[in-house]
Design an enzyme around this catalytic site. Structure first.
Site, PDB file in Angstrom:
ATOM      1  N   CYS A 169       0.851  -1.182   0.060  1.00 43.71           N
ATOM      2  CA  CYS A 169       0.027   0.107   0.152  1.00 43.71           C
ATOM      3  C   CYS A 169       0.794   1.204  -0.014  1.00 43.71           C
ATOM      4  O   CYS A 169       0.121   2.546  -0.143  1.00 43.71           O
ATOM      5  CB  CYS A 169      -1.271  -0.089   1.147  1.00 43.71           C
ATOM      6  N   HIS A 309      -3.275   7.356   6.643  1.00 46.72           N
ATOM      7  CA  HIS A 309      -3.304   5.993   5.963  1.00 46.72           C
ATOM      8  C   HIS A 309      -4.744   5.385   6.488  1.00 46.72           C
ATOM      9  O   HIS A 309      -5.424   4.993   5.355  1.00 46.72           O
ATOM     10  CB  HIS A 309      -2.235   5.030   6.395  1.00 46.72           C
ATOM     11  N   GLU A 320      -1.457   4.349  13.953  1.00 40.37           N
ATOM     12  CA  GLU A 320      -1.069   5.664  13.269  1.00 40.37           C
ATOM     13  C   GLU A 320      -1.349   7.060  14.160  1.00 40.37           C
ATOM     14  O   GLU A 320      -0.496   7.909  14.278  1.00 40.37           O
ATOM     15  CB  GLU A 320      -2.057   5.731  12.008  1.00 40.37           C
ATOM     16  N   LYS A 341      -9.958   7.546   3.043  1.00 39.85           N
ATOM     17  CA  LYS A 341     -10.352   6.162   2.533  1.00 39.85           C
ATOM     18  C   LYS A 341     -11.617   5.714   3.015  1.00 39.85           C
ATOM     19  O   LYS A 341     -12.188   5.109   2.717  1.00 39.85           O
ATOM     20  CB  LYS A 341      -9.493   5.156   3.565  1.00 39.85           C
ATOM     21  N   HIS A 346      -9.958   1.612   0.067  1.00 37.08           N
ATOM     22  CA  HIS A 346      -8.743   1.533   0.037  1.00 37.08           C
ATOM     23  C   HIS A 346      -8.185   0.971  -0.915  1.00 37.08           C
ATOM     24  O   HIS A 346      -8.439   0.012  -1.570  1.00 37.08           O
ATOM     25  CB  HIS A 346      -8.192   0.438   1.285  1.00 37.08           C
ATOM     26  N   PHE A 407       1.715  -3.556   3.938  1.00 36.00           N
ATOM     27  CA  PHE A 407       1.950  -4.784   4.475  1.00 36.00           C
ATOM     28  C   PHE A 407       3.640  -5.028   4.058  1.00 36.00           C
ATOM     29  O   PHE A 407       4.189  -4.491   3.102  1.00 36.00           O
ATOM     30  CB  PHE A 407       1.348  -6.149   3.692  1.00 36.00           C
TER      31      PHE A 407
END
Length: 421
Positions: A169, A309, A320, A341, A346, A407
């Site tokens: 991502c 994010h 975060e 998002k 996403h 990831f």
């Protein structure tokens, strides 16, 4: 070191098929979530996504060529076309009006997964067929993750740096950083950069379902993506593309380009912690944000807006926000924070790119896109943080920061600033 400016934007998302529509969707707090139409999802735990809809790529691209492309490549080309027109390389009719130096121009476009839909189709056709290996000769070029950048460079005759970044991502953020560095260090004058992703497929949804990463709120689709809400249950899969045109300031000035913003800092880091879970204290994210500000020569108090994010996962969202509070200290309470998002879903490898477009639109139009779908406060989240819940907020934005984490522990942070000559 050369200054790097943004002169064009392209956007293709579930809340808008071009930049003006995307801007309108962000302002309105529009949810792009809807039942999946790209395949029959009735047997899946998650039956919805943020699909791009009401979109005809033949508006800008050749119909015969599209048949040879994966959906993610088509999306990358489509958004790049819009960005090139906005940058003044082509007019609104698609006619070239400025000749770039091809050897000083390139394309770096990220994708986390690439042509998953094409791979899935070919394998399914093979296993359901006679067993004779009759694969489409375009299977490999449709599948591999570098071909968004490859097709853009071919379409626009860009012979400079051209490749893909693949870091889950964070792919789009790393693509922007690489492209900006090529300009800053004098290796190129003009770069097409960003990300594209199209994995609303059986394998994509099924794979993320098996990881328990996706929301399964099938009875309340429109509000399923709810970052920072106490009842968040996973992210909503999105698709689309975001493209930015980056240029050296000298190159943009010489051709009379309209400058939208400046790229002043970026940084990457790794959590070195887990293949999918973020560091619980946000250590890697804190490092990325801190280094991006240091690179930009800015203090935490200089930042007006952070596009987080913020995927709507129970662990990721709080980690975060911890990282933001560690990196910004007391300044964290004076800025606006939001997760777009909540509207777009996403977009994986395209997330950083489309969210960077949102940051630049926030600077241009002096507003903060909201975090929609907030209903219940999470007791683990500091209530003094301004998470811009449910409604856009008017605010002068001079500096915006975009966070994306992937990831594998990959982190990217990019800082955009209002351009001052």
């Amino acid at each position: 070191m050369k200054r790097v400016v943004v002169t064009g934007l392209g956007a293709l998302t579930a809340i808008g098929n071009n930049v003006p529509e995307y801007l309108a969707g962000l302002r309105a707090g529009k949810s792009g979530a809807k039942p999946i139409t790209l395949f029959d999802a009735t047997q899946f735990k998650t039956q919805f996504a943020c699909e791009v809809s009401d979109w005809d790529p033949t508006d800008r691209l050749d119909k015969r060529e599209i048949r040879r492309l994966d959906r993610y490549i088509t999306m990358a080309l489509y958004a790049a076309d819009e960005a090139m027109r906005m940058a003044g390389i082509y007019n609104d009719a698609g006619e070239k009006i400025f000749e770039l130096d091809p050897d000083r121009s390139g394309a770096i476009v990220g994708s986390g997964i690439g042509g998953l839909g094409s791979l899935e189709t070919e394998i399914t056709d093979f296993t359901n067929g006679s067993g004779v290996p009759r694969y489409n000769p375009f299977m490999i070029p449709k599948m591999i993750a570098n071909m968004g950048a490859g097709h853009i460079s071919i379409a626009h005759n860009l012979r400079g740096p051209s490749y893909a970044t693949v870091s889950a991502c964070a792919s789009g953020g790393h693509a922007l950083a690489a492209a900006a560095d090529d300009i800053r260090l004098g290796r190129a004058d003009f770069m097409v950069s960003g990300g594209s992703e199209a994995v609303v497929t059986k394998v994509g949804v099924g794979g993320f379902n098996s990881m328990k990463a996706l929301s399964t709120r099938n009875d309340d689709i429109k509000t399923a993506s709810r970052p920072y809400d106490a009842d968040r249950d996973g992210f909503v899969l999105g698709e689309g593309a975001g493209i930015l045109i980056l240029e050296s300031l000298e190159h943009a000035r010489a051709r009379g380009a309209n400058i939208l913003a400046e790229v002043v800092g970026y940084a990457a880091s790794s959590d070195a912690y887990h293949i999918s879970a973020p560091h619980p204290e946000g250590a890697g994210a804190k490092m990325a944000m801190g280094n991006a500000l240091k690179y930009a020569g800015l203090e935490p108090a200089d930042v007006d807006y952070i596009n987080t994010h913020g995927t709507s996962t129970p662990i990721g969202d709080t980690a975060e926000l911890k990282a933001i509070q560690l990196a910004f200290g007391e300044a964290a309470y004076d800025l606006n924070i939001s997760s777009t998002k909540s509207m777009t879903g996403h977009l994986l490898g395209a997330a950083a790119a489309i969210e960077s477009v949102a940051c630049i639109l926030a600077i241009q139009h002096n507003f903060i896109p909201p975090t929609i779908n907030h209903f219940t406060d999470d007791p683990a989240i500091d209530p003094k943080l301004n998470l811009t819940f449910n409604k856009a907020q008017d605010r002068r934005v001079d500096v915006a920061l975009s966070n994306t984490f992937g990831f594998g522990g990959h982190n990217s942070a990019t800082v955009f600033k209002r351009f001052v000559d």
